[in-house]
Design a protein around this motif. Structure first.
Motif, PDB file in Angstrom:
ATOM      1  N   MET A  13      69.175  50.318  63.863  1.00  0.00           N
ATOM      2  CA  MET A  13      69.070  49.908  62.479  1.00  0.00           C
ATOM      3  C   MET A  13      67.612  49.926  62.053  1.00  0.00           C
ATOM      4  SD  MET A  13      71.729  46.794  62.070  1.00  0.00           S
ATOM      5  CE  MET A  13      72.041  46.335  63.766  1.00  0.00           C
ATOM      6  N   ASN A  14      67.406  50.292  60.812  1.00  0.00           N
ATOM      7  CA  ASN A  14      66.030  50.310  60.341  1.00  0.00           C
ATOM      8  C   ASN A  14      65.726  49.071  59.506  1.00  0.00           C
ATOM      9  OD1 ASN A  14      66.854  50.713  57.683  1.00  0.00           O
ATOM     10  ND2 ASN A  14      66.559  52.915  57.760  1.00  0.00           N
ATOM     11  N   GLU A  15      64.476  48.938  59.196  1.00  0.00           N
ATOM     12  CA  GLU A  15      63.975  47.766  58.482  1.00  0.00           C
ATOM     13  C   GLU A  15      64.672  47.551  57.139  1.00  0.00           C
ATOM     14  OE1 GLU A  15      59.859  47.105  56.071  1.00  0.00           O
ATOM     15  OE2 GLU A  15      59.732  48.040  58.025  1.00  0.00           O
ATOM     16  N   GLN A  16      64.785  48.601  56.343  1.00  0.00           N
ATOM     17  CA  GLN A  16      65.380  48.451  55.015  1.00  0.00           C
ATOM     18  C   GLN A  16      66.847  48.049  55.104  1.00  0.00           C
ATOM     19  OE1 GLN A  16      63.593  48.529  52.090  1.00  0.00           O
ATOM     20  NE2 GLN A  16      65.490  47.581  51.374  1.00  0.00           N
ATOM     21  N   PHE A  17      67.570  48.588  56.049  1.00  0.00           N
ATOM     22  CA  PHE A  17      68.969  48.215  56.232  1.00  0.00           C
ATOM     23  C   PHE A  17      69.086  46.723  56.538  1.00  0.00           C
ATOM     24  CE2 PHE A  17      72.568  47.396  59.063  1.00  0.00           C
ATOM     25  CZ  PHE A  17      73.612  47.809  58.252  1.00  0.00           C
ATOM     26  N   LEU A  18      68.246  46.220  57.427  1.00  0.00           N
ATOM     27  CA  LEU A  18      68.292  44.798  57.784  1.00  0.00           C
ATOM     28  C   LEU A  18      67.980  43.916  56.576  1.00  0.00           C
ATOM     29  CD1 LEU A  18      66.550  44.914  61.275  1.00  0.00           C
ATOM     30  CD2 LEU A  18      68.979  44.515  60.812  1.00  0.00           C
ATOM     31  N   ILE A  19      66.978  44.302  55.805  1.00  0.00           N
ATOM     32  CA  ILE A  19      66.630  43.517  54.615  1.00  0.00           C
ATOM     33  C   ILE A  19      67.772  43.544  53.607  1.00  0.00           C
ATOM     34  CG2 ILE A  19      65.067  43.406  52.621  1.00  0.00           C
ATOM     35  CD1 ILE A  19      62.838  44.363  54.567  1.00  0.00           C
ATOM     36  N   ASP A  20      68.378  44.703  53.400  1.00  0.00           N
ATOM     37  CA  ASP A  20      69.523  44.804  52.487  1.00  0.00           C
ATOM     38  C   ASP A  20      70.676  43.916  52.949  1.00  0.00           C
ATOM     39  OD1 ASP A  20      68.087  46.619  50.975  1.00  0.00           O
ATOM     40  OD2 ASP A  20      69.153  48.378  51.747  1.00  0.00           O
ATOM     41  N   GLN A  21      70.944  43.909  54.234  1.00  0.00           N
ATOM     42  CA  GLN A  21      72.017  43.082  54.778  1.00  0.00           C
ATOM     43  C   GLN A  21      71.709  41.599  54.587  1.00  0.00           C
ATOM     44  OE1 GLN A  21      75.097  44.010  56.385  1.00  0.00           O
ATOM     45  NE2 GLN A  21      74.503  45.787  55.167  1.00  0.00           N
ATOM     46  N   MET A  22      70.455  41.223  54.739  1.00  0.00           N
ATOM     47  CA  MET A  22      70.063  39.829  54.543  1.00  0.00           C
ATOM     48  C   MET A  22      70.290  39.409  53.098  1.00  0.00           C
ATOM     49  SD  MET A  22      66.701  39.878  56.984  1.00  0.00           S
ATOM     50  CE  MET A  22      66.016  38.360  56.400  1.00  0.00           C
ATOM     51  N   ILE A  23      69.966  40.288  52.163  1.00  0.00           N
ATOM     52  CA  ILE A  23      70.176  40.001  50.742  1.00  0.00           C
ATOM     53  C   ILE A  23      71.664  39.810  50.457  1.00  0.00           C
ATOM     54  CG2 ILE A  23      70.009  40.986  48.413  1.00  0.00           C
ATOM     55  CD1 ILE A  23      67.345  42.294  49.422  1.00  0.00           C
ATOM     56  N   ILE A  24      72.482  40.649  51.042  1.00  0.00           N
ATOM     57  CA  ILE A  24      73.938  40.522  50.863  1.00  0.00           C
ATOM     58  C   ILE A  24      74.428  39.189  51.419  1.00  0.00           C
ATOM     59  CG2 ILE A  24      76.170  41.431  51.633  1.00  0.00           C
ATOM     60  CD1 ILE A  24      74.845  44.258  51.422  1.00  0.00           C
ATOM     61  N   HIS A  25      73.964  38.819  52.608  1.00  0.00           N
ATOM     62  CA  HIS A  25      74.378  37.538  53.200  1.00  0.00           C
ATOM     63  C   HIS A  25      73.981  36.357  52.319  1.00  0.00           C
ATOM     64  CE1 HIS A  25      76.155  38.794  56.945  1.00  0.00           C
ATOM     65  NE2 HIS A  25      75.082  39.495  57.283  1.00  0.00           N
ATOM     66  N   VAL A  26      72.785  36.403  51.741  1.00  0.00           N
ATOM     67  CA  VAL A  26      72.344  35.313  50.863  1.00  0.00           C
ATOM     68  C   VAL A  26      73.250  35.231  49.635  1.00  0.00           C
ATOM     69  CG1 VAL A  26      70.493  34.552  49.315  1.00  0.00           C
ATOM     70  CG2 VAL A  26      69.950  35.277  51.637  1.00  0.00           C
ATOM     71  N   GLY A  27      73.537  36.373  49.034  1.00  0.00           N
ATOM     72  CA  GLY A  27      74.409  36.385  47.859  1.00  0.00           C
ATOM     73  C   GLY A  27      75.795  35.851  48.156  1.00  0.00           C
TER      74      GLY A  27
END
Length: 62
Positions: free
Chosen positions: A1-15
């Motif tokens: 997994m790359n950095e941007q994917f992890l950040i995107d997933q974190m944003i989804i989890h927060v939402g």
């Protein structure tokens, strides 16, 4: 997994956490944060979280 994917997933989890208030999404956020910490060789999760916040600010400004 790359950095941007992890950040995107974190944003989804927060939402999803804001919407449903379930611990599964909170735990998912911290798992992704831990993965990012390992990927970028941050010493602490706080360092990783600061990095994510900075990246989100940059994206918002763009």
């Amino acid at each position: 997994m790359n950095e941007q994917f992890l950040i995107d997933q974190m944003i989804i989890h927060v939402g999803l956490y804001k919407k449903h208030k379930d611990t599964e999404n909170a735990m998912g956020f911290y798992r992704k944060l831990e993965e990012l910490q390992k990927l970028k060789n941050f010493k602490t999760q706080d360092d990783a979280l600061d990095y994510v916040i900075e990246k989100m600010k940059e994206a918002k400004a763009a």
